[in-house]
Every structure is written in structure tokens, then in C-alpha cells.
Design a protein around this motif. Structure first.
Motif, PDB file in Angstrom:
ATOM      1  N   TRP A  80     125.801  -8.883 -36.040  1.00 33.58           N
ATOM      2  CA  TRP A  80     126.880  -8.706 -37.016  1.00 33.58           C
ATOM      3  C   TRP A  80     128.049  -9.643 -36.688  1.00 33.58           C
ATOM      4  O   TRP A  80     128.623 -10.287 -37.577  1.00 33.58           O
ATOM      5  N   ARG A  81     128.396  -9.692 -35.425  1.00 34.47           N
ATOM      6  CA  ARG A  81     129.481 -10.571 -34.983  1.00 34.47           C
ATOM      7  C   ARG A  81     129.114 -12.036 -35.219  1.00 34.47           C
ATOM      8  O   ARG A  81     129.933 -12.830 -35.710  1.00 34.47           O
ATOM      9  N   ASP A 125     139.214  -8.872 -33.507  1.00 35.89           N
ATOM     10  CA  ASP A 125     138.100  -7.970 -33.196  1.00 35.89           C
ATOM     11  C   ASP A 125     138.257  -6.660 -33.955  1.00 35.89           C
ATOM     12  O   ASP A 125     139.327  -6.043 -33.930  1.00 35.89           O
ATOM     13  N   ASP A 169     124.639  -8.793 -30.709  1.00 42.62           N
ATOM     14  CA  ASP A 169     125.541  -8.406 -31.800  1.00 42.62           C
ATOM     15  C   ASP A 169     125.418  -9.431 -32.937  1.00 42.62           C
ATOM     16  O   ASP A 169     126.256 -10.313 -33.107  1.00 42.62           O
ATOM     17  N   VAL A 217     136.318  -9.971 -37.191  1.00 41.89           N
ATOM     18  CA  VAL A 217     135.114 -10.269 -36.417  1.00 41.89           C
ATOM     19  C   VAL A 217     134.637  -8.955 -35.802  1.00 41.89           C
ATOM     20  O   VAL A 217     135.246  -8.446 -34.854  1.00 41.89           O
ATOM     21  N   PRO A 218     133.575  -8.365 -36.340  1.00 42.06           N
ATOM     22  CA  PRO A 218     133.144  -7.042 -35.881  1.00 42.06           C
ATOM     23  C   PRO A 218     132.590  -7.070 -34.474  1.00 42.06           C
ATOM     24  O   PRO A 218     132.131  -8.114 -33.973  1.00 42.06           O
ATOM     25  N   HIS A 219     132.642  -5.922 -33.836  1.00 46.25           N
ATOM     26  CA  HIS A 219     132.060  -5.758 -32.511  1.00 46.25           C
ATOM     27  C   HIS A 219     131.188  -4.515 -32.522  1.00 46.25           C
ATOM     28  O   HIS A 219     131.657  -3.407 -32.774  1.00 46.25           O
ATOM     29  N   HIS A 220     129.892  -4.715 -32.293  1.00 48.69           N
ATOM     30  CA  HIS A 220     128.924  -3.617 -32.227  1.00 48.69           C
ATOM     31  C   HIS A 220     128.375  -3.541 -30.807  1.00 48.69           C
ATOM     32  O   HIS A 220     128.055  -4.576 -30.209  1.00 48.69           O
ATOM     33  N   LEU A 239     131.148 -14.794 -37.665  1.00 46.44           N
ATOM     34  CA  LEU A 239     131.640 -16.065 -37.146  1.00 46.44           C
ATOM     35  C   LEU A 239     131.007 -17.247 -37.890  1.00 46.44           C
ATOM     36  O   LEU A 239     131.700 -18.201 -38.267  1.00 46.44           O
ATOM     37  N   GLU A 286     135.016  -3.533 -40.976  1.00 51.37           N
ATOM     38  CA  GLU A 286     135.723  -4.711 -41.463  1.00 51.37           C
ATOM     39  C   GLU A 286     136.413  -4.435 -42.799  1.00 51.37           C
ATOM     40  O   GLU A 286     137.567  -4.818 -43.024  1.00 51.37           O
TER      41      GLU A 286
END
Length: 339
Positions: free
Chosen positions: A133-134, A159, A131, A123-126, A138, A172
Motif C-alpha cells: 500500500w505504501r 505517514d 507494505d 503515505v499509508p503505513h500498514h 509513493l 488516507e
């Protein structure tokens, strides 16, 4: 947005548009020069937010705080802006399949949604205002797990910080390659190319699932929005802008090679990535509508985003949508073609 009169929208001298690097009628129309052509006789310049200097573009692609802006892009920022109180209106929706998959390492043996149970999901965090991307990751995992009667609670969410200056999905896919996670959600042309570079395999092909509700995500359905003030004061300009998009979608439906060329420029991917991401016949799916089905699918996304904390307050999709501009645009286009 600037003007020549006391009201900055009665006689605008600039209209803006913005779109995501994906298939859009806006991108087709911009490539062909039709948006500029439509308003030239009125002394109105049409400009792309993507080509504007940073001090002008700011974060308007996400916030939609620029009153003269038309936006055709992901629904996460569009819903987020509306939930924060920005006076936008939903005036169209598209549904374009664009290669949504869950990737795993080669040789893992994971080939179906049920096998995602207990796995570590990236689960990316920008560090950005919204966000998306997140949210996409999901929602993608939610769609895949749901096919097996599972939820996100049945997996381990890991994360993954986005690396500074990294490309799409870089963090990721690196985590997958290095064994830090077991699965990654990706979509689109650049994701196809990136997955091939690290030798990742497809565990779940969301595009192959019959129920499109499993593919509801940031770009499915994809909204076209406009600021309420522009719509209130110059509905004629909104209808004309939409008429150009409808014309562009019709044009694209007969020209797959031209659309593929434009998509390479829009996405930054090569021919192989574009061909791998967008299903055959995708050039015929750029048309806008506000059908009950598409509104229901967007409402599904709104509920998911709200449940996971992406929206400041609820968005009533049905009342956010205004079908009148699209009706007016269709009438205008029919009249022009009759002449």
C-alpha cells in the motif's frame, strides 16, 4: 504441496493459485471452473489460496514459498519475494488500466500535477511484511509529480497509519477529509466508491496521461509467477495452466457483461465502482505476454522499489523472466483449437 511419490512435485495431487482482487485471467478461469477441469483427469486438485484456511494459506500470497503455487497479482510482493531469494520465475505480464488518480478535497482548486508542489501527500503505513500500500502511494505520487518535472522531494510526505480493521484507503481518505493531508493516491473499484462517499475530487487522472510510464505501479504491469521447482520438474503442468489463462483472456474479450459480473465478485465493489475503475474495453486486456516493453516497465518499477527501500537486493527482471512456458502454452492452445 503434497504428493503420491517420493518427490513432492513429480506427481502433485494439488496445485494452488492466488490472485489479487482485481481483473485477472486467473479470476476469470476460476469463476468458470476451467482450472479444476483442466487437471481433474490427472487426479490433481486445483485450489484457491484465498479459500484455504489461514494455517494453510499463511502468507504465501506474498512470500510465494509454496512450491505448487501460481500467483497473478501485484508486482510489489512478487519483486519483494524474489529479492529475498525465493526461487520464483516470471512467466507472464498483463497491463490493465484500473483508475489511478490523485484525490483532493472538494473546492481545493488543485487540478494539475504542478500544483502538488509543497502539498502534504498521504503515505499509508500498514504493519505487514511488505507494505505494498505504501509502495503504491509513493509510486502513484511519483508518477503524478513527474509529469510536472517534480519529484517526491518537492512535496511533504505524511505517514498515515492504517486503522485496525479499516477498508482499503480508509486511513488516507479520513486524513484527507479531516484536513490532515492535502492529497491521496487511490486506484481501483473500491477506491472509486470510497472517494465518492467523502466527496473527494480528482486532481490528477493518471489514466489520462499518454505516457504509460507515469502509471507504472503495483498492478501495472501485473506479473504471473511460479516457483522454479515446479517449473523445473513439471513444465507440462505450467504450460497447461497458462494455456487455460490464455483461453480465459480470449473468452473475456467477447463478454464485457460477464467480465463485469466476475469483477464485482473479485473486487467486492458494486457495478458503479467497477464501471468507474476499469476503462471501457478493459475486458479485452487480460492477455499475458513477456514483451520487451512490459519487461522494461517492470524494470522501471524494480528500480523505484529498490530506491525507496522495499527490496532486499536487486532483481534482474530480464533474467527472472522465462518466456518458454508461455510459448509452450500458446503452442498447446493452438494444437487444441486445431483439433
Amino acid at each position: 504441496m503434497s504428493s503420491r511419490t517420493s518427490s513432492d512435485l513429480i506427481a502433485p495431487d494439488t496445485l494452488w493459485f492466488t490472485r489479487c482482487p482485481v481483473p485477472t485471467a486467473t479470476g476469470i478461469a476460476a469463476d468458470q471452473g476451467w482450472l479444476a477441469e483442466e487437471f481433474a483427469a490427472d487426479g490433481i486438485t486445483v485450489r484457491s489460496l484465498q479459500d484455504a484456511p489461514p494455517e494453510v494459506a499463511a502468507d504465501h500470497h506474498y512470500t510465494h514459498a509454496l512450491t505448487g503455487l501460481f500467483r497473478e497479482g501485484g508486482n510489489v510482493p512478487a519483486l519483494w519475494a524474489r529479492s529475498r531469494g525465493e526461487a520464483t520465475r516470471l512467466i507472464g505480464l498483463t497491463w490493465i488500466e484500473e483508475r489511478q488518480v490523485v484525490l483532493v478535497r472538494a473546492g481545493s482548486g488543485i487540478t494539475e500535477p504542478a500544483q502538488l508542489r509543497g502539498l502534504r501527500l498521504a503515505v499509508p503505513h500498514h504493519g505487514i511484511g511488505i507494505d505494498f500500500w505504501r509502495a503504491m502511494a509513493l509510486a502513484g505520487f511519483h508518477g503524478a509529480l513527474g509529469r510536472a518535472g517534480l519529484t517526491l522531494d518537492d512535496a511533504v510526505l505524511v505517514d498515515v497509519p492504517a486503522p485496525p480493521g479499516g477498508g482499503q484507503w480508509a486511513g488516507e481518505l479520513a486524513a484527507l477529509r479531516d484536513g490532515l493531508v492535502d492529497a491521496v493516491y487511490v486506484k481501483g473499484a473500491l477506491a472509486v466508491e470510497a472517494a465518492r462517499r467523502i466527496g473527494a475530487e480528482v486532481a490528477v487522472d493518471l489514466d489520462a496521461l499518454e505516457d504509460r510510464r507515469a502509471r507504472v505501479n503495483n498492478g501495472t504491469p501485473r506479473p504471473v509467477t511460479v516457483h522454479q521447482r515446479l517449473l523445473d520438474e513439471r513444465p507440462d503442468l505450467v504450460a497447461r495452466f497458462l494455456a487455460v489463462l490464455l483461453d480465459a483472456a480470449d473468452w473475456a474479450a467477447d463478454r464485457p457483461e460477464e467480465v463485469a459480473r466476475i469483477l464485482q465478485a473479485e473486487t467486492g465493489a458494486g457495478a458503479e465502482g467497477v464501471a468507474g475503475a476499469y476503462a471501457a474495453g478493459g475486458h479485452r486486456t487480460l492477455h499475458l505476454d513477456l514483451s520487451g516493453e512490459r519487461l522494461d516497465l517492470l524494470a522501471q518499477q524494480e528500480r523505484f522499489l529498490r530506491e525507496w527501500g522495499f527490496l532486499a537486493s536487486p532483481v534482474d527482471v530480464a533474467t527472472w523472466a522465462d518466456p518458454e512456458p508461455l510459448r509452450a502454452a500458446r503452442d498447446l492452445l493452438r494444437a487444441r483449437r486445431a483439433v
